[in-house]
Design a protein around this motif. Structure first.
Motif, PDB file in Angstrom:
ATOM      1  N   ARG A   4       0.833  -1.205   0.000  1.00 48.52           N
ATOM      2  CA  ARG A   4       0.000   0.000   0.000  1.00 48.52           C
ATOM      3  C   ARG A   4       0.864   1.250   0.000  1.00 48.52           C
ATOM      4  O   ARG A   4       0.550   2.235  -0.684  1.00 48.52           O
ATOM      5  N   ALA A   5       1.950   1.229   0.743  1.00 49.25           N
ATOM      6  CA  ALA A   5       2.855   2.376   0.758  1.00 49.25           C
ATOM      7  C   ALA A   5       3.458   2.622  -0.619  1.00 49.25           C
ATOM      8  O   ALA A   5       3.596   3.760  -1.063  1.00 49.25           O
ATOM      9  N   ARG A   6       3.815   1.529  -1.305  1.00 47.59           N
ATOM     10  CA  ARG A   6       4.351   1.689  -2.666  1.00 47.59           C
ATOM     11  C   ARG A   6       3.295   2.235  -3.612  1.00 47.59           C
ATOM     12  O   ARG A   6       3.613   3.047  -4.504  1.00 47.59           O
ATOM     13  N   LEU A   7       2.055   1.795  -3.437  1.00 49.39           N
ATOM     14  CA  LEU A   7       0.965   2.320  -4.270  1.00 49.39           C
ATOM     15  C   LEU A   7       0.769   3.808  -4.026  1.00 49.39           C
ATOM     16  O   LEU A   7       0.613   4.595  -4.969  1.00 49.39           O
TER      17      LEU A   7
ATOM     18  N   SER B  93       3.576  10.252  -7.188  1.00 53.14           N
ATOM     19  CA  SER B  93       4.482  10.610  -8.285  1.00 53.14           C
ATOM     20  C   SER B  93       3.723  11.027  -9.532  1.00 53.14           C
ATOM     21  O   SER B  93       4.263  11.750 -10.378  1.00 53.14           O
ATOM     22  N   ARG B  94       2.464  10.600  -9.642  1.00 53.89           N
ATOM     23  CA  ARG B  94       1.637  10.955 -10.794  1.00 53.89           C
ATOM     24  C   ARG B  94       0.650  12.072 -10.476  1.00 53.89           C
ATOM     25  O   ARG B  94      -0.216  12.383 -11.285  1.00 53.89           O
TER      26      ARG B  94
ATOM     27  N   MET C 295      -3.779   1.114 -13.277  1.00 54.69           N
ATOM     28  CA  MET C 295      -3.839   0.318 -14.493  1.00 54.69           C
ATOM     29  C   MET C 295      -4.634   1.003 -15.593  1.00 54.69           C
ATOM     30  O   MET C 295      -4.268   0.947 -16.767  1.00 54.69           O
ATOM     31  N   LEU C 296      -5.733   1.658 -15.224  1.00 58.10           N
ATOM     32  CA  LEU C 296      -6.609   2.310 -16.194  1.00 58.10           C
ATOM     33  C   LEU C 296      -6.409   3.816 -16.079  1.00 58.10           C
ATOM     34  O   LEU C 296      -6.979   4.457 -15.187  1.00 58.10           O
ATOM     35  N   ALA C 297      -5.596   4.362 -16.944  1.00 59.04           N
ATOM     36  CA  ALA C 297      -5.286   5.794 -16.878  1.00 59.04           C
ATOM     37  C   ALA C 297      -6.554   6.626 -16.954  1.00 59.04           C
ATOM     38  O   ALA C 297      -7.390   6.427 -17.826  1.00 59.04           O
ATOM     39  N   GLY C 298      -6.677   7.558 -16.019  1.00 62.29           N
ATOM     40  CA  GLY C 298      -7.858   8.405 -15.964  1.00 62.29           C
ATOM     41  C   GLY C 298      -8.967   7.848 -15.093  1.00 62.29           C
ATOM     42  O   GLY C 298      -9.864   8.580 -14.673  1.00 62.29           O
ATOM     43  N   HIS C 299      -8.941   6.552 -14.849  1.00 59.44           N
ATOM     44  CA  HIS C 299      -9.963   5.902 -14.026  1.00 59.44           C
ATOM     45  C   HIS C 299      -9.399   5.444 -12.694  1.00 59.44           C
ATOM     46  O   HIS C 299     -10.073   5.538 -11.667  1.00 59.44           O
ATOM     47  N   GLY C 300      -8.180   4.927 -12.691  1.00 60.41           N
ATOM     48  CA  GLY C 300      -7.587   4.353 -11.490  1.00 60.41           C
ATOM     49  C   GLY C 300      -7.373   2.873 -11.687  1.00 60.41           C
ATOM     50  O   GLY C 300      -6.843   2.426 -12.700  1.00 60.41           O
ATOM     51  N   GLY C 301      -7.810   2.091 -10.710  1.00 60.57           N
ATOM     52  CA  GLY C 301      -7.697   0.644 -10.801  1.00 60.57           C
ATOM     53  C   GLY C 301      -8.971   0.025 -11.333  1.00 60.57           C
ATOM     54  O   GLY C 301      -9.975   0.704 -11.580  1.00 60.57           O
ATOM     55  N   VAL C 302      -8.940  -1.287 -11.499  1.00 63.68           N
ATOM     56  CA  VAL C 302     -10.118  -2.013 -11.958  1.00 63.68           C
ATOM     57  C   VAL C 302     -11.265  -1.837 -10.966  1.00 63.68           C
ATOM     58  O   VAL C 302     -12.423  -1.648 -11.348  1.00 63.68           O
TER      59      VAL C 302
END
Length: 300
Positions: free
Chosen positions: A99-102, A108-109, A271-278
């Motif tokens: 979670r910390a890495r996430l 960073s983004r 994973m899904l740019a603009g949306h976030g994760g699945v």
């Protein structure tokens, strides 16, 4: 040509046109996030519709094939992959170093507020052995809802194929997605003009009551028209189902938002740019699809 295949082709054409227009350098610089959303939508729809079309064509021409079932497993496999990815995102949030890495990746983004160097996230990131949080009631509820969703999607696909009501699956999926878009647009246009407080300020500060009310109504009307065309059901039944999916979509979205707020993250992935994760993309399906599947099975 069947109405569901026409819908698939038409929607892919619209999304392709939008993505192509936003790819123009001037528009891409002005609307970078919208461009990423459109691009992600194109790839998601291409994967879904590709599996759907192959399975549908194989099912309708089964007499020409040795077996139609390997083709149907393409669509089931697509839902299984969604389940595996969503399960990974949940587990990654429970594992403190992951979670910390996430969080660091989101920061960073520019997708996550910065934290101080002495924060617990930095301390966790330096750990050499994995440590897991103790799942709470909210974690368990989200996990059960997610498992129920994946099982329901597979069951609904099988039921619609057996009853030759292929468009029902597309109707259910896009009734919920229309609600997401309609809520966003109505929230931007009407947010906080009638009600000073938000829908759930402690869970999702950006959601407005106006967006939820008017967005769900607009989405239900649009989705009911789609339902009459795709499913052949009576208009009132499509409207009732569409509105139920819209309201349950809001509940599913708030459930996932509460889960993210509890763990201090903005998105479950990148994973899904603009949306976030699945999980961020399918949160509106978490409650409505299992309920619809059970009713469709019992009353169909």
């Amino acid at each position: 040509m069947a109405s569901d295949i026409v819908f698939v082709i038409a929607l892919m054409g619209v999304v392709s046109a939008v993505w192509g227009a936003l790819a123009i350098p001037r528009l891409r610089r002005r609307l970078p996030k919208i461009y990423l959303i459109a691009r992600s939508w194109w790839f998601m729809l291409a994967a879904l519709f590709g599996c759907y079309a192959i399975a549908k064509i194989a099912d309708r021409h089964a007499e020409l094939l040795t077996s139609r079932y390997p083709y149907q497993w393409l669509l089931i496999g697509f839902f299984v992959l969604i389940g595996l990815r969503g399960g990974y995102e949940i587990k990654r949030i429970w594992c403190l170093p992951s979670r910390a890495r996430l969080i660091h990746k989101l920061q960073s983004r520019g997708l996550q507020p910065s934290v101080t160097p002495t924060s617990s996230a930095d301390h966790i990131a330096s750990a050499t052995t994995p440590h897991y949080t103790h799942p709470t009631g909210l974690d368990g509820l989200l996990s059960m809802a997610f498992v129920a969703l994946i099982v329901s999607l597979i069951a609904l696909q099988q039921l619609t194929w057996q009853r030759e009501q292929y468009g029902v699956l597309l109707f259910v999926l896009f009734a919920s997605q229309f609600n997401d878009i309609a809520q966003y647009l109505c929230g931007r246009l009407l947010g906080h003009r009638l009600f000073s407080r938000g829908l759930a300020p402690r869970i999702s500060p950006n959601k407005s009551i106006e967006g939820a009310v008017f967005g769900s109504m607009c989405a239900a009307l649009l989705a009911s028209l789609l339902g009459v065309w795709l499913t052949g059901f009576e208009w009132w039944l499509c409207l009732l189902a569409a509105y139920g999916l819209a309201v349950s979509g809001i509940a599913g979205d708030l459930l996932e938002s509460a889960f993210k707020r509890q763990h201090g993250i903005k998105d479950t992935g990148t994973m899904l740019a603009g949306h976030g994760g699945v999980l961020d993309r399918i949160d509106s399906l978490l409650i409505g699809v299992p309920i619809f599947t059970v009713l469709y099975w019992l009353l169909g």
